[in-house]
Structures are given as C-alpha cells and as structure tokens.
Write a protein that holds these residues in place. Sequence first.
Motif, PDB file in Angstrom:
ATOM      1  N   PHE A   1     -27.655  59.124 -47.388  1.00 25.63           N
ATOM      2  CA  PHE A   1     -26.324  59.841 -47.606  1.00 25.63           C
ATOM      3  C   PHE A   1     -25.791  59.931 -46.394  1.00 25.63           C
TER       4      PHE A   1
ATOM      5  N   TYR B   1     -17.705  57.710 -48.241  1.00 23.49           N
ATOM      6  CA  TYR B   1     -17.223  58.758 -48.974  1.00 23.49           C
ATOM      7  C   TYR B   1     -15.785  59.180 -48.795  1.00 23.49           C
ATOM      8  N   PHE B   2     -15.845  59.819 -47.342  1.00 26.99           N
ATOM      9  CA  PHE B   2     -14.583  60.261 -47.131  1.00 26.99           C
ATOM     10  C   PHE B   2     -13.252  59.448 -46.999  1.00 26.99           C
TER      11      PHE B   2
ATOM     12  N   VAL C   1      -6.242  60.646 -51.645  1.00 29.47           N
ATOM     13  CA  VAL C   1      -5.956  61.744 -52.560  1.00 29.47           C
ATOM     14  C   VAL C   1      -5.098  62.673 -51.949  1.00 29.47           C
TER      15      VAL C   1
ATOM     16  N   ASP D   1     -11.823  49.463 -53.126  1.00 32.34           N
ATOM     17  CA  ASP D   1     -10.734  50.274 -54.068  1.00 32.34           C
ATOM     18  C   ASP D   1      -9.442  49.386 -54.241  1.00 32.34           C
TER      19      ASP D   1
ATOM     20  N   PHE E   1     -15.784  50.632 -54.435  1.00 26.60           N
ATOM     21  CA  PHE E   1     -15.548  50.974 -53.066  1.00 26.60           C
ATOM     22  C   PHE E   1     -17.163  50.844 -52.372  1.00 26.60           C
TER      23      PHE E   1
ATOM     24  N   ILE F   1     -21.325  61.485 -57.729  1.00 25.51           N
ATOM     25  CA  ILE F   1     -20.915  62.179 -56.755  1.00 25.51           C
ATOM     26  C   ILE F   1     -19.395  61.910 -57.288  1.00 25.51           C
ATOM     27  N   HIS F   2     -19.048  60.647 -57.384  1.00 28.78           N
ATOM     28  CA  HIS F   2     -17.567  60.168 -57.580  1.00 28.78           C
ATOM     29  C   HIS F   2     -17.241  61.082 -58.706  1.00 28.78           C
TER      30      HIS F   2
ATOM     31  N   GLY G   1     -18.130  64.105 -59.689  1.00 23.78           N
ATOM     32  CA  GLY G   1     -17.865  65.452 -59.279  1.00 23.78           C
ATOM     33  C   GLY G   1     -16.802  65.785 -58.454  1.00 23.78           C
TER      34      GLY G   1
ATOM     35  N   ASN H   1     -14.117  63.711 -58.233  1.00 25.91           N
ATOM     36  CA  ASN H   1     -12.899  63.511 -59.200  1.00 25.91           C
ATOM     37  C   ASN H   1     -12.544  64.892 -59.796  1.00 25.91           C
TER      38      ASN H   1
ATOM     39  N   PHE I   1     -13.638  67.834 -59.315  1.00 23.93           N
ATOM     40  CA  PHE I   1     -13.135  69.008 -57.987  1.00 23.93           C
ATOM     41  C   PHE I   1     -11.592  68.600 -57.912  1.00 23.93           C
TER      42      PHE I   1
ATOM     43  N   TRP J   1      -5.241  68.276 -57.274  1.00 33.00           N
ATOM     44  CA  TRP J   1      -4.963  67.196 -56.336  1.00 33.00           C
ATOM     45  C   TRP J   1      -4.875  65.734 -57.312  1.00 33.00           C
TER      46      TRP J   1
HETATM   47  C1  LIG Z   1     -21.758  66.183 -59.367  1.00 33.33           C
HETATM   48  C2  LIG Z   1     -22.833  66.023 -58.146  1.00 33.33           C
HETATM   49  C3  LIG Z   1     -24.100  65.798 -58.084  1.00 33.33           C
HETATM   50  C4  LIG Z   1     -21.929  66.437 -56.941  1.00 33.33           C
HETATM   51  C5  LIG Z   1     -20.573  66.963 -56.689  1.00 33.33           C
HETATM   52  C6  LIG Z   1     -20.164  66.796 -55.356  1.00 33.33           C
HETATM   53  C7  LIG Z   1     -18.984  67.184 -55.195  1.00 33.33           C
HETATM   54  C8  LIG Z   1     -18.359  68.334 -56.026  1.00 33.33           C
HETATM   55  C9  LIG Z   1     -18.130  66.956 -54.058  1.00 33.33           C
HETATM   56  C10 LIG Z   1     -16.777  67.379 -53.883  1.00 33.33           C
HETATM   57  C11 LIG Z   1     -16.674  66.756 -52.439  1.00 33.33           C
HETATM   58  C12 LIG Z   1     -15.308  67.199 -51.971  1.00 33.33           C
HETATM   59  C13 LIG Z   1     -15.005  68.378 -51.148  1.00 33.33           C
HETATM   60  C14 LIG Z   1     -14.400  66.211 -52.081  1.00 33.33           C
HETATM   61  C15 LIG Z   1     -13.092  66.380 -51.323  1.00 33.33           C
HETATM   62  C16 LIG Z   1     -11.963  66.574 -52.427  1.00 33.33           C
HETATM   63  C17 LIG Z   1     -11.515  65.136 -52.708  1.00 33.33           C
HETATM   64  C18 LIG Z   1     -10.210  64.779 -52.164  1.00 33.33           C
HETATM   65  C19 LIG Z   1     -12.019  64.578 -53.807  1.00 33.33           C
HETATM   66  C20 LIG Z   1     -11.198  63.202 -54.326  1.00 33.33           C
HETATM   67  O1  LIG Z   1     -12.158  62.186 -54.822  1.00 33.33           O
HETATM   68  C21 LIG Z   1     -11.389  61.148 -55.280  1.00 33.33           C
HETATM   69  C22 LIG Z   1     -12.134  60.088 -55.393  1.00 33.33           C
HETATM   70  C23 LIG Z   1     -11.001  58.946 -55.228  1.00 33.33           C
HETATM   71  O2  LIG Z   1     -10.820  58.565 -56.257  1.00 33.33           O
HETATM   72  P1  LIG Z   1     -10.878  56.756 -56.585  1.00 33.33           P
HETATM   73  O3  LIG Z   1     -12.383  56.632 -56.438  1.00 33.33           O
HETATM   74  O4  LIG Z   1     -10.764  56.672 -58.156  1.00 33.33           O
HETATM   75  O5  LIG Z   1      -9.838  56.406 -55.655  1.00 33.33           O
HETATM   76  O6  LIG Z   1     -12.983  59.832 -54.262  1.00 33.33           O
HETATM   77  C24 LIG Z   1     -14.364  60.013 -55.013  1.00 33.33           C
HETATM   78  C25 LIG Z   1     -15.132  60.715 -53.732  1.00 33.33           C
HETATM   79  C26 LIG Z   1     -16.561  60.065 -53.334  1.00 33.33           C
HETATM   80  C27 LIG Z   1     -17.130  58.922 -53.850  1.00 33.33           C
HETATM   81  C28 LIG Z   1     -16.996  60.833 -52.335  1.00 33.33           C
HETATM   82  C29 LIG Z   1     -16.680  62.429 -52.208  1.00 33.33           C
HETATM   83  C30 LIG Z   1     -17.573  63.308 -51.161  1.00 33.33           C
HETATM   84  C31 LIG Z   1     -17.143  63.629 -49.844  1.00 33.33           C
HETATM   85  C32 LIG Z   1     -15.387  63.584 -49.971  1.00 33.33           C
HETATM   86  C33 LIG Z   1     -17.941  64.030 -48.777  1.00 33.33           C
HETATM   87  C34 LIG Z   1     -18.740  65.400 -49.226  1.00 33.33           C
HETATM   88  C35 LIG Z   1     -19.928  64.770 -49.356  1.00 33.33           C
HETATM   89  C36 LIG Z   1     -20.890  64.982 -50.484  1.00 33.33           C
HETATM   90  C37 LIG Z   1     -20.556  66.196 -51.278  1.00 33.33           C
HETATM   91  C38 LIG Z   1     -22.326  64.477 -50.526  1.00 33.33           C
HETATM   92  C39 LIG Z   1     -23.601  65.266 -50.024  1.00 33.33           C
HETATM   93  C40 LIG Z   1     -23.656  65.256 -48.375  1.00 33.33           C
HETATM   94  C41 LIG Z   1     -24.766  65.144 -47.809  1.00 33.33           C
HETATM   95  C42 LIG Z   1     -25.009  65.106 -46.263  1.00 33.33           C
HETATM   96  C43 LIG Z   1     -25.980  65.452 -48.289  1.00 33.33           C
END
Ligand SMILES: CC(C)=CCC/C(C)=C/CC/C(C)=C/CC/C(C)=C/COC[C@@H](COP(=O)(O)O)OC/C=C(\C)CC/C=C(\C)CC/C=C(\C)CCC=C(C)C
Length: 171
Positions: free
Chosen positions: A11, A18-19, A25, A98, A124, A153-154, A156, A158, A160, A166
């Motif tokens: 992770f 991930y970030f 977005v 992406d 991605f 996570i993706h 969750g 999205n 969120f 957003w």
């Molecule tokens: C349902 C489960 C098991 C978990 C839910 C996790 C959750 C609610 C994460 C929210 C993280 C967050 C605060 C995101 C920021 C808000 C945001 C801008 C989200 C937009 O995401 C859009 C998407 C892009 O769309 P596309 O893929 O269609 O182009 O991106 C998907 C996002 C991800 C794949 C990763 C999101 C994770 C992070 C931004 C970092 C936070 C890390 C974690 C939650 C993982 C746990 C970390 C450790 C160290 C264990």
Amino acid sequence: MGLLSSLLWAFWYILPAYFANASPVLVGGGRPIDGGRTWRDGRRLFGDGKTWRGFIGGVSIGTLVGIVQYHITPSFYGDLRTAVLLAFLLSFGALLGDLIGSFFKRRANLPRGAPAIGLDQLGFLITALALAYPVKTLSSGQIIFLLVVSPFIHWGANYFAYKMGWKSVPW
Ligand SMILES: CC(C)=CCC/C(C)=C/CC/C(C)=C/CC/C(C)=C/COC[C@@H](COP(=O)(O)O)OC/C=C(\C)CC/C=C(\C)CC/C=C(\C)CCC=C(C)C
Ligand SMILES: Nc1ccn([C@@H]2O[C@H](COP(=O)(O)OP(=O)(O)OP(=O)(O)O)[C@@H](O)[C@H]2O)c(=O)n1
Ligand SMILES: [Mg+2]
C-alpha cells in the motif's frame, strides 16, 4: 517479513499512484490534452476529461507524496533519488494509464464520464506498476494484492468524491 506488513508496504509503495490518479478530480480542468482533435473514427482522441492541468498536477502531487514518504521511511527507498524516481514513474504511469483508458473508451464510443468496469479501476494501476517495477520491485503476492484491493479503494474514493460534490458520477 510477515504477511500483514508485506501488504501494508505494498500500500505504501503504491500511494503516489493513488494520489496521482485521484488529484486531477480536484486540480484538473482547462485545456484538454487532445486539444479537441478527433481520431479517424471522428470521435475525440481522449475527450474533455483529460486536461493538461490534471495530468501535470497529478504527476506533481504523486511525486511530492513520494518525497514525503521518503522522509518518513527512508530505508524503504534507500536514497532520495530512488524515492523521487519511483514516485514519478508511479504517478506518470497512473496518468498515462488513465489516458490510454480514455483513448479506448472513446474508440468504443463511450462518452466522457461513462464507466468502463475494469479499465477505470485497473488501467492506471497496471501502467504505474509496469513503469515503476524496474526501479523497485514488488513480490507477486503484493502485486496480486494491489490488483484485488485497488478496485475497492477506487470505488470508495469515487463514491467519496461524488458525495463531496467533486464528481458528477460516483464512478
Ligand atoms: C471502500 C474501501 C475499502 C476504501 C475506501 C477508501 C476511500 C474512501 C478513500 C478516499 C481517499 C480520498 C480521501 C480520496 C481523495 C478524494 C478524491 C479526490 C477522490 C477522487 O478519486 C477519483 C478517482 C479518479 O477517477 P478515475 O480513476 O476514474 O480517473 O481516483 C480513484 C482514487 C484512487 C484509486 C485512490 C484514492 C486514494 C487516495 C487518494 C489516497 C488515500 C489512501 C488510501 C485511502 C489507502 C490506504 C492508505 C494506507 C497507507 C493503508
Ligand atoms: N488527465 C486528467 C485526468 C482526469 N482529470 C479530471 O478528473 C476527472 C475524473 O477523471 P476520470 O474519471 O478519469 O475522467 P472522466 O471524466 O470519467 O473521463 P473518461 O470517460 O475519459 O474516463 C475528469 O472528469 C477531469 O475533470 C483531468 O482533468 N485530467
Ligand atoms: Mg472516469
């Protein structure tokens, strides 16, 4: 290394991707990467969902995350140069994946914002892992773990983002 710590390190390893994938977005918008150009099928190359600001912003944020991570766990990366290179490749790979996903979604005549199950969640991730592997490897178990968990996570993230207003769609 125990199983749990190995999965947590996986992770930790993938966080820049991930970030990088999530931040467009929030920081995206403006001029589209394809500049409005269409492919020979008459449809947009990537569509309006892929902007320069989102791509550059995502890669920058992902790389910055990696620099912060190095200062938290330097021994995981060895040296700062490796940490920056790894985070940059993970982030560039994420945004490139992406972009490729969007190219194929347009070819399949899917409008911007339409879901493509599997592609949206893994495109991605696969390119990020592929580009970063030469710099720092993961075990096959860690890779499989990330491939299995990331779609959740993706989803969750999205959901969120949708709840936060957003994104106009929860996927
Ligand atoms: C349902 C489960 C098991 C978990 C839910 C996790 C959750 C609610 C994460 C929210 C993280 C967050 C605060 C995101 C920021 C808000 C945001 C801008 C989200 C937009 O995401 C859009 C998407 C892009 O769309 P596309 O893929 O269609 O182009 O991106 C998907 C996002 C991800 C794949 C990763 C999101 C994770 C992070 C931004 C970092 C936070 C890390 C974690 C939650 C993982 C746990 C970390 C450790 C160290 C264990
Ligand atoms: N290179 C990128 C990638 C994403 N985004 C922004 O992040 C949002 C969510 O990304 P994504 O879901 O991948 O784009 P979609 O709008 O769903 O477009 P597509 O159908 O091509 O996936 C986009 O709408 C866009 O505002 C961006 O500006 N630049
Ligand atoms: Mg999308």
